[in-house]
Design an enzyme around this catalytic site. Structure first.
Site, mmCIF file in Angstrom:
data_model
loop_
_atom_site.group_PDB
_atom_site.id
_atom_site.type_symbol
_atom_site.label_atom_id
_atom_site.label_comp_id
_atom_site.label_asym_id
_atom_site.label_seq_id
_atom_site.Cartn_x
_atom_site.Cartn_y
_atom_site.Cartn_z
ATOM 1 C CD GLU B 15 -2.705 -1.186 2.401
ATOM 2 O OE1 GLU B 15 -3.205 -0.739 2.448
ATOM 3 O OE2 GLU B 15 -2.880 -2.036 3.469
ATOM 4 C CB SER B 151 -6.064 -0.191 -0.377
ATOM 5 O OG SER B 151 -5.229 0.941 0.310
ATOM 6 C CE1 TYR B 222 -6.856 4.721 -1.460
ATOM 7 C CE2 TYR B 222 -6.939 3.181 -1.911
ATOM 8 C CZ TYR B 222 -7.051 3.563 -0.889
ATOM 9 O OH TYR B 222 -6.335 3.799 0.729
ATOM 10 N NE ARG B 261 -12.282 3.785 6.415
ATOM 11 C CZ ARG B 261 -11.419 3.563 6.074
ATOM 12 N NH1 ARG B 261 -10.392 4.227 5.419
ATOM 13 N NH2 ARG B 261 -11.486 1.774 5.602
ATOM 14 C CG ASP B 263 -13.640 0.347 6.299
ATOM 15 O OD1 ASP B 263 -14.352 1.531 7.015
ATOM 16 O OD2 ASP B 263 -13.032 0.097 6.514
ATOM 17 C CD GLU B 276 -10.619 -3.627 6.582
ATOM 18 O OE1 GLU B 276 -11.272 -4.603 5.017
ATOM 19 O OE2 GLU B 276 -9.581 -2.885 7.428
ATOM 20 C CG ASN B 278 -9.435 0.475 8.561
ATOM 21 O OD1 ASN B 278 -8.403 -0.164 7.661
ATOM 22 N ND2 ASN B 278 -10.485 0.687 8.152
ATOM 23 N N GLY B 282 -6.115 5.506 6.009
ATOM 24 C CA GLY B 282 -5.652 6.613 4.957
ATOM 25 C C GLY B 282 -5.939 8.063 5.056
#
Lengths: 416, 317
Positions: B15, B151, B222, B261, B263, B276, B278, B282
């Site tokens: 990543e 990602s 992205y 974060r 999800d 998940e 984080n 990001g």
């Protein structure tokens, strides 16, 4: 409630722009640029061989004698003196050319862009080898061109495939604009169009009324020094020739050129001017000085020797390490080896594993406009020294063996 | 108050590109708030560079291994340099999806049923013969993803059992363990949890993620314009409360720090399922945490400035 868009201009882009997306492969290549990774991916010339002292002297001379002109705008067609030198380079490949018919471009890549622009409407067809140079495919995709691939074998493009393909396309109402071909030391396939096929190719395309765009970056880089006659030297009326100094001097100067029949040349000059007014005068004049003063044929000879040694390192390592069922081309010049993996393996899916093992290549699908090439990949030997190439191939072979074992366990039935 | 901050990004992670973008942006944001910032693309010189640099803090923008999995955190502990985000053990746990899911489930946080299979199970124990049972248990479609990594790299949604082996091969290229997870149909949501200077966690508004086509995969994440976002998410107040509670619980259970974060998917009944968490979310132009902060009126430089101050305050308590 509010809607957030990360790009406030998103509704304003042309439809073709929306097709440009991020990709896993591109993200993985960000890692490949690190020195820990042996990159057999990008087709980068070994610029460390450039005679820097000579260039330095020529730069100084240029700035001293002609500084203001070298830093001024110049004509859109390119510096006349440079175009004369470029004709001398082309003479090596038996091309008789007049400097008036040459248009200087920012590498051959700009020539591809300009040709696509002047010839193709969205939906028009360009024929290309299977596989084909990825940079050409991306230039063509910007103009929403449909690329139709024609098969190759060890002797290059299969000329017998041309007539049925063109007839079929025309029967379906498609307009075939030109054939894009890399006849010498093909990128990525690593093979050359056999001498005896060259005449047949030109006769067939002429009779079909299909122009030929001959892209020839590697023609002077045959390992044994043999230079096959350019297609343009055989049929000046139906061939648009693209040349570049990227592989015989250096790509950083961004000097390429087009040799085209006069009506096409005129269109090219106009679109070139609209695109960027002119190629950099400094780079053009420096290139001109270099090819006038420096024994450049010696440099080409040196490049040939360097690349031959690297190719041999690569091919012998492939033979030593790759698992059974893997095939590859053995190039007689140029930069590339095309590797076909055992059936069922997917080179794009293997890439993360390879990057983790610190070796990089370009997955085969990048060289097709239609999704072919899944079990193929391109290796480039031009940049790393031979011992790095051997280590890179050894790593790659380990990765392929692991993948093969996994594939057999999951799909191929039973344990390896 | 301003500090000397080492922003760590890049490295050899798969990543890398995303990480470099995060690092660049974080460095700019911190500089805007008056911090002295040095950026590092992580390589073998790192520890020497950090030791000689007189830094107050390392701001970790490392996504994937070895930045998010506890490796670098352990090294920084040894070096005695404070850093953003959770410690080595918490990082390791949260980064490993199967472990994190188990920890969450134990604390009553709902996460979709899943199986973890290692590459050895296939290569040495004939696990291919068990795939039918896996499909029978989890149903179709099901989600295949590497056990570690972010990602959405290597993520595939499998619609038919026949597509499962190919999806597994794709995911195994990223990790030697792969998670098969029940696919929950619903609204995709991300919630950032941010700690105040005193450590009190606060959830930002849920962001709803709507890819223009297909799944929220790498390309959708992205490619600018490929995904639409709605803030707050278009879910009813009960579901919003449930999501917020799940994100807060996830942050707590996994011992996240400073900023995390979570999800989630909100199913048809309004129930949130955590996919998940984080620990080092990001921070790129297309990332969700900066987006939800912006919607809450928190400018990006203030967001990262807050992280720095909280991380340092955490160390001094």
């Amino acid at each position: 409630m509010s809607e957030f868009s990360l790009d406030p201009y998103v509704d304003r882009y042309a439809s073709r722009t929306l097709e440009i997306t991020a990709s896993e492969v591109r993200a993985l290549f960000a890692v490949a640029s690190r020195p820990e990774v042996i990159s057999l991916a990008g087709g980068m010339p070994y610029t460390a061989a450039v005679p820097f002292e000579a260039l330095e002297r020529l730069c100084e001379e240029l700035l001293t004698d002609r500084g203001p002109a070298a830093l001024q705008y110049t004509g859109g067609q390119g510096e006349p003196a440079l175009r004369e030198r470029l004709c001398e380079i082309m003479a090596e490949e038996h091309i008789t050319a007049h400097p008036e018919d040459v248009v200087v471009t920012a590498g051959s890549q700009q020539a591809l862009d300009l040709l696509a622009r002047i010839f193709c409407d969205p939906g028009d067809v360009v024929l290309a080898e299977a596989p084909s140079y990825t940079g050409a495919l991306s230039a063509f995709s910007q103009y929403q061109i449909q690329v139709v691939h024609l098969p190759m074998d060890g002797d290059g493009l299969r000329v017998d495939a041309l007539v049925p393909a063109v007839k079929d396309l025309r029967a379906r109402g498609k307009r075939v604009k030109f054939l894009y071909t890399v006849p010498n030391f093909h990128n990525p396939a690593g093979v050359s169009l056999a001498l005896e096929r060259r005449g047949a190719l030109l006769e067939t395309t002429a009779s079909l009324g299909v122009l030929v765009v001959e892209d020839n970056p590697y023609g002077l880089l045959g390992f044994d020094g043999q230079i096959l006659p350019a297609l343009r030297s055989i049929d000046p009326g139906n061939v648009i020739y693209l040349g570049t100094i990227s592989k015989i001097l250096a790509p950083g100067l961004r000097i390429g050129w087009v040799l085209a029949p006069p009506p096409i040349r005129e269109k090219l000059i106009m679109v070139k001017g609209a695109a960027d007014l002119c190629s950099p005068a400094f780079n053009q004049l420096l290139t001109e000085l270099f090819f006038r003063r420096y024994p450049w044929r010696d440099l080409v000879k040196e490049y040939r020797g360097i690349y031959r040694e690297r190719m041999e390192a690569m091919v012998s390592s492939l033979g030593e390490h790759m698992p059974e069922g893997t095939r590859w081309t053995v190039p007689k010049g140029g930069f590339f080896v095309w590797v076909v993996l055992p059936d069922g393996l997917d080179a794009k899916k293997i890439l993360p594993r390879a990057i983790s093992a610190r070796v990089a290549y370009v997955p085969g699908t990048g060289f097709f406009a239609d999704g072919q090439g899944r079990n193929a990949l391109r290796l480039c030997y031009s940049l790393p020294p031979p011992e790095r190439i051997r280590e890179g191939v050894r790593r790659l072979a380990g990765v392929v063996r692991e993948e093969l074992a996994l594939y057999r366990a999951l799909i191929g039935g039973g344990a390896p | 108050m301003s500090f000397h901050v080492a922003v760590l990004s890049g490295g050899l992670s798969l990543e890398r590109e995303v990480s470099l973008h995060s690092g660049r942006r974080v460095a700019e944001g911190l500089a805007e708030r008056g911090h002295e910032v040095s950026e590092f693309d992580v390589d073998e010189r790192l520890i020497r560079q950090l030791r000689s640099g007189d830094f107050d803090l390392a701001y970790l923008c490392l996504h994937g291994r070895p930045g998010e999995d506890g490796t670098i955190q352990g090294m920084l502990d040894l070096l005695g340099l404070p850093y953003t985000g959770p410690g080595a053990l918490a990082s390791h746990l949260a980064f490993d999806k199967p472990l994190a899911k188990a920890a969450l489930a134990r604390e009553g946080v709902a996460t979709p049923d899943s199986l973890t299979i290692s590459v050895m199970a296939f290569r040495e124990m004939g696990a291919a013969a068990l795939l039918d049972q896996a499909v029978a248990r989890l149903g179709l479609p099901l989600v295949v993803k590497p056990a570690r990594g972010g990602s959405s790299l290597g993520l595939r949604i499998v619609g038919e059992a026949s597509g499962l082996p190919a999806a597994l091969i794709g995911a195994f290229a990223y990790d030697n363990r792969v998670l098969l997870e029940r696919f929950v149909t619903g609204v995709e949501v991300a919630i950032a949890v941010r700690e105040g200077l005193d450590g009190s966690p606060e959830a930002l508004l849920p962001v709803e993620i709507v890819p223009r086509e297909g799944a929220y995969d790498f390309n959708a994440r992205y490619s600018i314009g490929a995904t639409e976002f709605f803030i707050p998410a278009r879910i009813d107040p009960d579901a919003t409360a449930a999501c917020t509670e799940a994100a807060m619980a996830s942050h707590r259970v996994l011992n996240c720090a400073d900023l995390s974060r979570t999800d989630l998917i909100v199913d048809g009944q309004g129930k949130p399922w955590v996919l998940e968490v984080n620990t080092c979310p990001g921070m790129t132009e297309t990332s969700l945490v900066p987006l939800s902060a912006e919607a809450a009126g928190i400018e990006f430089p203030d967001l990262v400035d807050g992280v720095v101050k909280r991380a340092l305050a955490r160390r001094s308590t």
